[in-house]
Write a protein that holds these residues in place. Sequence first.
Motif, short mmCIF file in Angstrom:
data_model
loop_
_atom_site.label_atom_id
_atom_site.label_comp_id
_atom_site.label_asym_id
_atom_site.label_seq_id
_atom_site.Cartn_x
_atom_site.Cartn_y
_atom_site.Cartn_z
N ARG A 474 -9.37 -16.59 -5.65
CA ARG A 474 -10.26 -15.38 -5.34
C ARG A 474 -9.77 -14.64 -4.25
NH1 ARG A 474 -13.64 -15.63 -0.59
NH2 ARG A 474 -15.75 -14.51 -0.75
N ARG A 475 -8.91 -15.54 -3.05
CA ARG A 475 -8.05 -14.88 -1.81
C ARG A 475 -7.24 -13.65 -2.45
NH1 ARG A 475 -4.20 -19.12 0.68
NH2 ARG A 475 -2.87 -18.30 -1.19
N GLU A 476 -6.37 -14.22 -3.54
CA GLU A 476 -5.53 -13.13 -3.89
C GLU A 476 -6.13 -11.90 -4.31
OE1 GLU A 476 -3.27 -14.82 -6.85
OE2 GLU A 476 -2.29 -16.36 -5.23
N VAL A 477 -7.36 -12.19 -5.18
CA VAL A 477 -8.05 -10.88 -5.50
C VAL A 477 -8.57 -9.96 -4.47
CG1 VAL A 477 -10.43 -10.05 -6.50
CG2 VAL A 477 -8.80 -11.73 -7.82
N LEU A 478 -9.13 -10.71 -3.44
CA LEU A 478 -9.59 -9.85 -2.36
C LEU A 478 -8.48 -9.46 -1.31
CD1 LEU A 478 -12.73 -12.12 -1.23
CD2 LEU A 478 -12.68 -10.09 -2.68
N ASP A 479 -7.37 -9.96 -1.22
CA ASP A 479 -6.29 -9.39 -0.72
C ASP A 479 -5.84 -8.13 -1.33
OD1 ASP A 479 -6.16 -11.19 1.32
OD2 ASP A 479 -4.62 -12.65 0.64
N LEU A 480 -5.72 -8.25 -2.64
CA LEU A 480 -5.25 -6.85 -3.31
C LEU A 480 -6.19 -5.83 -3.29
CD1 LEU A 480 -3.77 -8.51 -6.66
CD2 LEU A 480 -2.49 -7.06 -5.02
N ARG A 481 -7.54 -6.41 -3.28
CA ARG A 481 -8.76 -5.23 -3.13
C ARG A 481 -8.58 -4.68 -1.94
NH1 ARG A 481 -13.54 -5.48 -0.78
NH2 ARG A 481 -15.26 -4.18 -1.66
N ALA A 482 -8.23 -5.34 -0.99
CA ALA A 482 -8.22 -4.76 0.65
C ALA A 482 -7.09 -3.86 0.72
CB ALA A 482 -8.12 -5.98 1.76
N GLU A 483 -6.07 -4.28 0.23
CA GLU A 483 -4.98 -3.36 0.30
C GLU A 483 -5.01 -2.00 -0.44
OE1 GLU A 483 0.04 -3.63 -0.09
OE2 GLU A 483 -1.14 -5.28 -0.41
N LEU A 484 -5.68 -2.16 -1.66
CA LEU A 484 -5.95 -0.77 -2.41
C LEU A 484 -6.86 -0.02 -1.80
CD1 LEU A 484 -5.71 -2.64 -5.99
CD2 LEU A 484 -4.32 -0.65 -4.92
N LEU A 485 -7.93 -0.52 -1.17
CA LEU A 485 -9.04 0.15 -0.52
C LEU A 485 -8.37 0.90 0.85
CD1 LEU A 485 -12.07 -2.34 -0.32
CD2 LEU A 485 -11.95 -0.17 -1.79
N ALA A 486 -7.34 0.20 1.47
CA ALA A 486 -6.75 0.83 2.50
C ALA A 486 -5.84 1.82 2.04
CB ALA A 486 -5.59 -0.18 3.22
N ARG A 487 -5.45 1.95 0.79
CA ARG A 487 -4.87 3.18 0.14
C ARG A 487 -5.64 4.15 -0.26
NH1 ARG A 487 0.80 1.62 -1.62
NH2 ARG A 487 1.39 -0.13 -0.85
N GLY A 488 -6.96 3.93 -0.22
CA GLY A 488 -7.94 4.92 -0.64
C GLY A 488 -8.26 5.00 -2.09
N ARG A 489 -8.07 3.81 -2.47
CA ARG A 489 -8.33 3.73 -4.05
C ARG A 489 -10.00 3.26 -4.07
NH1 ARG A 489 -3.76 4.40 -7.08
NH2 ARG A 489 -5.50 4.95 -8.53
#
Length: 802
Positions: A474-489
Motif C-alpha cells: 500500500r505504501r509503495e502504491v501511494l508513494d507512486l501515486r503521489a509522485e505521478l500526481l505531482a507530475r500532473g497525471r
Amino acid sequence: MDAASSPAARAIAAAAEETGLTPAAREWPRLEKLVARALAPGADHVAPADYERCLCDVRRKDWAAQLMNAARRAGEQWVTKPDVLEAVSRMHDPRATAGGLRAVLDEVLAERMRELGDTPRAVLEAMQADLTDAGQFLSGAQVDRLAQAVAAAFGIADTQFEDEMLAAERARREEEARIEARAEARRRREEERLRTWEESLVPYSAIPAILHCSQREVLRWLAENRIPVARRVPQPDGTELFLFDPEELRKLRRHLPEWRGRALPVEPEPQPATGRKVGNAVIARIAALDRYAAHFKTARALKRRITLVTGPTNSGKSYTALNALAAAGSGLALAPLRLLAHEFREALLSRGVPASLATGEERITLPGARHLAATVEMCPFHHPVDVAIIDEAQMLADPDRGAAWTAAIMGAPARHLYVLGAPDCAPLVRRIAELCDDPLDEISLERKSPLKAAEAPVRLGELTAGDAVIAFSRREVLDLRAELLARGRRVAVVYGALSPEVRRAEAARFNDGDAEILVATDAIGMGLNLSIKRVVFSSLRKFDGRDTRDLTTQEIKQIGGRAGRYGKHEDGLVAVLAEAGSPAFIHRKLVAPPEPILELRPLVQPDADIVRAVAEEMDTESLYGVLSRIKRAVLRPDDPNYRLADMDQAFEIASALEGIDGLDLTERWTYAMCPVDERDNGIARLTRWATDHAARRTVPPPGTGRLPQPVQAGREELERAEKRHKRLVAWRWLALRFPEAYPDFAAAEANSETLNDWIEAVLRQQSRVREHERQERRRGFGPKKAAPRPTTRKPESPRKRR
C-alpha cells in the motif's frame, strides 16, 4: 539599518518597532521571504496586519511542536497531528501563549469529538477503538482525562459521566482479567489432558500381549492398516517410532476371529464413556480428514463430471462456463472475491437468469431464483444443482485459502462442475478428481491477444494513458501515486485495503479515461475487468509475508496478463520501471512453461461438522482442546493424499475465547472463522465482541469516525478510514450469523457506504486538485505547488495477504 539591506528587511525592522513584535534570529530568514512576497513592487513598508500574519506563518511550526509535545507529556494519545495543525492554522495572533494555543486545540478536539458520535459514551468508545487500532491502550488515568474532554465537548459540567466511564472501564478490565485467567487455566487443563494421554501410549512390542496374538500377526495387521497408529514420533535417524493407544487395542480383540479368517458377527463398536480420555486414533477416525472427499456426502451421491478449463489471463475461460451455467435449470458460481461474485451474478442477470448472492458479509435473495453467485467459502454443500463454476483454481496452492478451494471442488454438489484457472492448477485439480473418483475433461485455451515483454525499461515520466504500474505494498502504491500526481497525471489506485466497491469505482475511472494511469498492487491479478494497454512492474521482487523473493512465473503471467484487452488493446505489453529490474527477466518468465507443483496433496481443514464430531468424541466444549487435538492427531505429516492447512489464526482466536462462558462450541468455531487482521488488534476486538455476545449484550456496529473534507485528508486519515471499514466487514460477517447479538445491520451498511463514498472521494478529489493546479500553472498564475497537507506516518510494512 544597513543601506545594503533588502526592502523586506527594512520593512520587518519598521514593522517590529511599530508593533513591538521583534522576530527571533532563527525566524528572520523565513520571515524575510514571506514579507518580500507581501510587499508591493518598489515598496519597503508592510502593513502591521500583514506583518503579523507573516510572523504567525513562521511561528506555526514551533507552535505545533509545542502543542504536540505537551499533549504527549500529558499522556493525551488521542491528540493527533492533524488536530494540532488545524489548531495552529486558526491562531492569528503572533503573541499567542501556551494557554491560548491550548484553548484553540481544545476547541478543535471538541469539534472532532462531536463529529464522532451522537452521545458522549459512543464518542469515548469510538476514540478508544481508533487508539486500539493503532496499538495504543489507555491507562485508567488516561481514560479519566479523555472522559473529561468528551464531557466538556458535550457541555457536561458534572462528574457523573466521568465516574460512569471510569467505572465501566474498570469493570471491563476486571472482566478481561477474569476471562484471561479462566482461559489460561482451561488451556493448561487441555494440554495436561493431551500429555496424560500421550504418556499412556505403548510401543509396538506391547501389542502381542494386549491382543493375545503373535508378532507375525501384528506385522500383517499393521500392513493391512487394521491396527491404528496413535502417534508417530520422528527419530534422529529419519525413522519413526510408532506408538499405540492400549484402550484402542483392547477394543480390537473382538475383531481377531474375523481377521484370522473365522468371520463372526461384528457387534457395533461401543461409544466411549462420558468423561474418559479419547485417543488420537479415535479422533482421527471421527474427523476423517484422511478420507476428506467422503465428507461431502451430497457431492459423492451425485454422478458428477468435472471440466477443467485452463488458460492465461484474457483467454475467455469464463465465457463457455457462464453460458453453460445460464442454460442450466439450476446453478452455482463460486468466486474468490466478493467483487467477482457480484460480477458473476451480473453476468447471469444480463443473460436473463435470476440469481441470488451470498458472500461472507452480504446476502441478496431473489425469490424464485435457482442460481446463486457466491464466494468460495460460502459454497452450499447440501443443495444439488445442475451446473457449477469454480473460478481461479490456482488458489488451491495458496497457504491461507487453498483449503476452501479443496472443499469447494470436492464438495460442490453439481452434476457438471466447471473448474477455471491458470495452467498451473491442472495437476492439483487432476489429483482432486482422482480422490473424488470423478471423471475429468480438460480444455486448454490460449490468449486472444499476444502478450509481449517490452524491450527497454520505462521511466516514470514515460508512462502513457492506459498504463498500469504494479507495486507490492500500500505504501509503495501511494508513494507512486503521489509522485505521478505531482507530475500532473490523473491517477486511479487499487490495493487490497480498499473495499470491493472502491476498487470497482477506481477501475471504472481508469476504464472511462477519468484517470490516465492505474497504480495497483497485485490485487489486480485476480478479478477486475480493466482496459490496460501496458503493465509496468515497479519491482520484480516482493515480500510475500515470509521472505522477499523474485516474482514467480505464474505471478508475472497472471499480473502481466492484464495487459491487452481483446477488441481494444490487441497487443499486451509487460514492462518494468527503470532501475527496478531487467526486461529480460520478464521475457524469460512470459515464455517459460508453468512451474512444476512439487506438492500435489490438496490442503484441507476441518469444518463445523468435523469440529462438533471431534468434540463429542472427546466429550468437551473446548474449541482450543479440539483444535489442539486435530493439529496433533487428525492428519499425519506423511499422509499420502492430504495436507492440513495453516490454522494458526483460528487457533489464536480459540485460545483467546477459551475463558469466555456462554458461547457453545459452534459459536466459538464461527468466531474463529471470522475475517480479522491480527495486525490491527483484530483478535482482541473480536474477543471483546464475543464477550458482549456471551453476556447477552448487543454489539453496536463500528462507526465511521470523523471524516474531514476529502481535499484535506492525508494518508493517516485514509488509512484510518480503511481500518474502520475492515472493522465493519468483520461486524457484518458476524451479524449475518448472530443477528440477535449484532442487530443493527442497516446502520452497519450505512456506515460502510459512507466510508466507501468518502474514500473514493479522497482518491478522486486529490486527482482533481492536482489537475486544477497543473492547469493554473500553465496559465501562468496560481500556486507553484500544492498547498501543504498534514503529513502522516508511513503505513505498516506489507504482510501476508489473506
